[in-house]
Design a protein around this motif. Structure first.
Motif, mmCIF file in Angstrom:
data_model
loop_
_atom_site.group_PDB
_atom_site.id
_atom_site.type_symbol
_atom_site.label_atom_id
_atom_site.label_comp_id
_atom_site.label_asym_id
_atom_site.label_seq_id
_atom_site.Cartn_x
_atom_site.Cartn_y
_atom_site.Cartn_z
ATOM 1 N N SER A 157 -5.171 9.733 -3.000
ATOM 2 C CA SER A 157 -5.873 10.486 -1.950
ATOM 3 C C SER A 157 -5.000 11.528 -1.258
ATOM 4 O O SER A 157 -5.465 12.614 -0.935
ATOM 5 C CB SER A 157 -6.398 9.533 -0.878
ATOM 6 O OG SER A 157 -7.453 8.765 -1.382
ATOM 7 N N ARG B 25 -11.126 9.525 -4.947
ATOM 8 C CA ARG B 25 -11.454 8.102 -4.826
ATOM 9 C C ARG B 25 -10.868 7.271 -5.974
ATOM 10 O O ARG B 25 -11.577 6.498 -6.616
ATOM 11 C CB ARG B 25 -12.984 7.876 -4.764
ATOM 12 C CG ARG B 25 -13.754 8.476 -3.621
ATOM 13 C CD ARG B 25 -13.613 7.730 -2.328
ATOM 14 N NE ARG B 25 -12.375 8.081 -1.661
ATOM 15 C CZ ARG B 25 -11.598 7.214 -1.013
ATOM 16 N NH1 ARG B 25 -11.890 5.972 -0.950
ATOM 17 N NH2 ARG B 25 -10.512 7.613 -0.434
ATOM 18 N N ASP C 181 0.865 -1.185 0.000
ATOM 19 C CA ASP C 181 0.000 0.000 0.000
ATOM 20 C C ASP C 181 0.903 1.236 0.000
ATOM 21 O O ASP C 181 1.238 1.772 1.048
ATOM 22 C CB ASP C 181 -0.895 -0.062 1.262
ATOM 23 C CG ASP C 181 -1.751 1.178 1.438
ATOM 24 O OD1 ASP C 181 -1.799 2.006 0.508
ATOM 25 O OD2 ASP C 181 -2.370 1.314 2.512
HETATM 26 C C1 LIG Z 1 -1.588 3.618 4.819
HETATM 27 C C2 LIG Z 1 -2.665 4.307 4.054
HETATM 28 N N1 LIG Z 1 -3.156 3.722 2.954
HETATM 29 C C3 LIG Z 1 -4.097 4.307 2.216
HETATM 30 C C4 LIG Z 1 -4.622 5.537 2.568
HETATM 31 C C5 LIG Z 1 -5.615 6.177 1.669
HETATM 32 O O1 LIG Z 1 -6.674 5.367 1.425
HETATM 33 P P1 LIG Z 1 -7.747 5.753 0.291
HETATM 34 O O2 LIG Z 1 -7.036 5.695 -1.011
HETATM 35 O O3 LIG Z 1 -8.775 4.702 0.415
HETATM 36 O O4 LIG Z 1 -8.240 7.125 0.594
HETATM 37 C C6 LIG Z 1 -4.185 6.167 3.716
HETATM 38 C C7 LIG Z 1 -4.797 7.417 4.157
HETATM 39 O O5 LIG Z 1 -4.685 7.834 5.288
HETATM 40 C C8 LIG Z 1 -3.161 5.546 4.463
HETATM 41 O O6 LIG Z 1 -2.666 6.137 5.548
#
Ligand SMILES: Cc1ncc(COP(=O)(O)O)c(C=O)c1O
Length: 440
Positions: free
Chosen positions: A288, A296, A259
């Motif tokens: 994001s 999104r 991620d």
């Molecule tokens: C570790 C991590 N992954 C992903 C996201 C973002 O997720 P999304 O793309 O669903 O907004 C965040 C946001 O705080 C995050 O801290």
């Protein structure tokens, strides 16, 4: 309320019949979320069946997500879990250093960009991925993964992680997650009935020994943040990524999800976790943090089979992520002004983190200065919850490290302080308030 043995209303002579009967009682509202089902021995004697039959019935209920076991306390009808997430509700008179949000001033103006977007509305039957975004994603990801891959677009990273896990795993499967862990990943596991296996994170990322232990215990997936780990801000070093790759090489069929949520504005290089032998992998890049959480959109590069599973799941539900969002994303990512803005955001977040860590250090609260991301993680040598409460009573909102525990039995005594909008004055006043509390 525990269901009474004599009037339980549970029927059946086989595990399937008993579990069906309990599901019917739940459906009829006669057993409610949080209620316990009878102890195995009691129900077995009530129904005149072997204890193993009741135990098997309860396992079926757990597998179906209807019940959960709470160790020796028994089996309970599952409630809808209440989940923590990023963001916060503004409290008048408080300075919010808890939200985990980006600074809106550092995000591109999506409203203005919308008017310039080269979008024509597709109809059913159109390819799910916008060709312009796919081209951008392939060009940027190819040099980093160096193997054949599929591109899928999801509604953000959290959506991607959930779809990836559910595409390959079933309820009850174990997943290795970072400890401490991003709140939404903990939530995704809970909602889908996956078992969290914590893997400690140190200054260089997840620890090889813990990862090895988790893999040996049979986890079917690993979710890891290669950079700007939320909440600690740590990133994988090249050496650590290599060591983790060596551990993963012995478990080639475990799904590896990276991620990489801070990608475009990270101050650290990306070091790939999944070794060449890993057959199921996905690199998730959400926009994001730098184009805004409302867009999104996450780009998912994955092995071809995983890509096919992911897009099949999409087809069975949302079908595709709006091409409007996709085209807007690729227009923005290809715009030189936006690229300059992202570089500015990277510098500004770095500066704000240093402003906060410097102010803390001036008060003898020392935290590593190698962090990345929007937050600063402040480990404490005492229970963090009363510290968070006292800070709140003085008008400072921060997140309690305990919330980021991968499993509830391993709380962290730490504070997560969001530095994304912090000013020098606030950093100084916050550090003074914290130092006073810690001295008390
Ligand atoms: C570790 C991590 N992954 C992903 C996201 C973002 O997720 P999304 O793309 O669903 O907004 C965040 C946001 O705080 C995050 O801290």
């Amino acid at each position: 309320m525990a269901i009474d043995q004599v009037t339980s209303g549970i029927e059946g002579g086989t595990a399937g019949e008993i579990s069906e009967s309990i599901r019917n009682l739940v459906g009829a509202g006669m057993l409610c979320p949080g209620d316990s089902v009878p102890p195995i021995r009691e129900l077995a004697s009530e129904l005149g069946v072997h204890r193993n039959t009741v135990a098997a019935a309860y396992r079926l209920l757990v597998a179906a997500g209807v019940a959960e076991t709470r160790g020796r306390r028994g089996t309970f009808v599952r409630a809808i879990p209440s989940l923590e997430g990023e963001g916060s509700i503004a409290l008048a008179g408080h300075v919010d250093l808890s939200s985990g949000n980006p600074d809106p001033e550092l995000l591109p103006d999506l409203g203005a960009a919308l008017g310039r977007t080269s979008y024509s509305a597709p109809l059913y039957g159109t390819a799910a991925t916008d060709p312009q975004l796919e081209q951008w994603a392939r060009a940027s990801i190819e040099p980093e993964v160096r193997r054949p891959f599929a591109i899928t677009i999801t509604n953000g990273a959290v959506d991607a992680v959930e779809r990836l896990l559910t595409a390959h795993l079933t309820r009850g499967d174990a997943v290795a997650i970072e400890d401490p862990c991003f709140l939404a990943s903990v939530g995704t596991l809970r909602v889908n009935g996956f078992r969290a296996v914590p893997v400690r994170v140190d200054a260089e990322g997840i620890t090889p020994d813990d990862l090895h232990r988790a893999l040996s215990s049979g986890v079917r997936a690993v979710v890891c943040t290669p950079r700007a780990h939320n909440p600690t801000g740590n990133s994988l070093t090249a050496e650590r990524a290599e060591a983790l790759g060596a551990v993963l090489a012995d478990f080639p069929h475990v799904l590896v999800i990276e991620d990489d949520h801070f990608s475009a504005i990270s101050s650290k290089p990306y070091h790939r976790l999944a070794p060449a032998s890993t057959t199921r992998w996905a690199l998730v890049r959400s926009v994001s943090k730098f184009l805004g959480p409302d867009l999104r959109v996450a780009i998912v590069a994955s092995d071809v089979d995983t890509g096919a599973r992911l897009s099949t799941r999409l087809r069975a539900g949302a079908n595709w992520v709006s091409h409007l969002q996709q085209r807007l994303t690729s227009d923005l990512l290809g715009d030189p002004d936006v690229i300059d803005q992202l570089a500015e955001a990277r510098r500004t977040y770095g500066h704000r983190r240093t402003t906060l860590t410097g102010a803390l250090s001036a008060r003898n609260i020392h935290v590593p200065d190698s962090m990345d991301g929007l937050n600063v993680w402040v480990p404490l040598e005492r229970d963090s919850t009363p510290v968070v409460d006292r800070l709140a009573s003085q008008g400072w909102l921060v997140r309690d490290g305990a919330q980021f525990a991968a499993t509830p039995d391993r709380p962290h005594n730490a504070l997560r302080v969001t530095a994304s909008t912090i000013t020098t004055d606030r950093a100084r006043r916050f550090s003074a308030a914290l130092a006073k509390i810690l001295a008390g």
